[in-house]
Motif scaffolding. Sequence first.
Motif, PDB file in Angstrom:
ATOM      1  N   ARG A 256       0.863  -1.194   0.000  1.00  0.00           N
ATOM      2  CA  ARG A 256       0.000   0.000   0.000  1.00  0.00           C
ATOM      3  C   ARG A 256       0.897   1.241   0.000  1.00  0.00           C
TER       4      ARG A 256
ATOM      5  N   TYR B 199      -0.832   4.740   0.698  1.00  0.00           N
ATOM      6  CA  TYR B 199      -1.231   4.848   2.102  1.00  0.00           C
ATOM      7  C   TYR B 199      -0.014   5.095   2.984  1.00  0.00           C
TER       8      TYR B 199
ATOM      9  N   THR C 246       0.363   8.408   5.128  1.00  0.00           N
ATOM     10  CA  THR C 246       0.193   8.204   6.570  1.00  0.00           C
ATOM     11  C   THR C 246       1.465   8.511   7.344  1.00  0.00           C
TER      12      THR C 246
END
Length: 456
Positions: A295, A298, A302
């Motif tokens: 991912r 992400y 993040t």
Amino acid sequence: MGTLAWLTLALGLLAAYPAVRFAARGWRFRAGATVRIVILGQVVGLVFILAWCLFAPRPDLGGIGWFAIALASLAIPLALGDALQSAGGLRVLSIALTAVTALAGVAAGALTVAPTLATATVAGKAVPVTEQTLTNGAQLTVRIPPTASGFSARDAHLFVPPGWLRDPSSTRPVVEMMMGQPGNPTLGATLDALHGLGAERLDDAPFVLVVDQLGNVKANPPCSDTSAGKLDTYLSKDVPAWIRGNLPASSDRADWAIAGYSHGGECAAFLGAKHPDVWANVVSISGPDKPGEHRPNYTRDTYYGGSLPAFEATWPKNILASTTYPEKMTGIFIAGALDTHFRPQVEATATAAENAGWKVTYWAVPDATHTQTLEPGLKTAYNQLIGGWVTSGAVPAQADRFLCSPDQDARACGLTQAAAVAGTVAMADLSVLAVFLGAQLLLFFRRGRRLRVDAV
């Protein structure tokens, strides 16, 4: 020859002169004083050896040095007896010889007993030296304080090799190991791999510290310093600082390795590439080519504030391409031949390491998937690392546990050595006595025969 061997030889040579004079006196039955001193000296020497083997922490490490102490308990009384029974200039010579012999004896004794005082203490914990630990090594659970990072890591697990337990005065290489995600920082895979290499490699193994780079079993943080925690700081500063302060580990970077599987493999490649001053050896088994590779968007958003340059700066291949490595670096990269997802990523990182000047070993484990690669990968990596450390001398030769089986505990081994010394001394004394009495009897019968001939 080592210092102890030279001292033992010197004791033997120094004992030669008083021994000859003792034999001459004994032949005329004028060596009574020396005989009493020699007997007393040998009794004192044997009692000392036995008592030391009963109470010293590691009497098994006295080894053949116990014979040096037994020789000193003969040489010193011989010299002292000769000095007491000599007169004039010969007495001065004998006194000087006694002093030199005593110094050599004390030095040999000190060199013998010094290793026996060593204790197998690791991270403030005493490791029992038993048949079990001398065969399989020991396992400890340790807490590594996150002094610089503040990272909330789970307890680490430490493997103490059996070879080090046989000589706890020595140092060993050390491997900082990380498992995959989800996972726990346990020793199971490492122990399976090391035992699979056989007893000799197990004896020569390094300290292996399996640390937590996740925080909890379900977390999946990058190994750089991010909002998830300062993992880079924890793994490259806190853990090495703990190792230096708590383990008898070598201080040479060539004897340090960072290793990991899957998530831990990517972390190992990242940390090794970024911190060549800490580790000279990197092992990545089935490691992704970037953090959060499944991912990436992400992970970028993040943990790196949405910054693609900040994210890409943590990819091992990018660090390798932008870093100069003036000192030798060794990389061991392993993937499963059937692992079509991670094998190309491992190959890409291995190629980047080779282009950066590292000495690279790459192996695709035949017929192995991602999870099936772990144990054969660790076996291959440990076998290569240990072989190199044995060749370089980073793993010292096994301590002299003279007359003892590898799994015999320290006390039993020491008492075995003491019994051998006592038996040898008794046999030597009885042999000398037998020769002396035999010679005297032969002379007696020859004199008797002459007297009978003269009478006729």
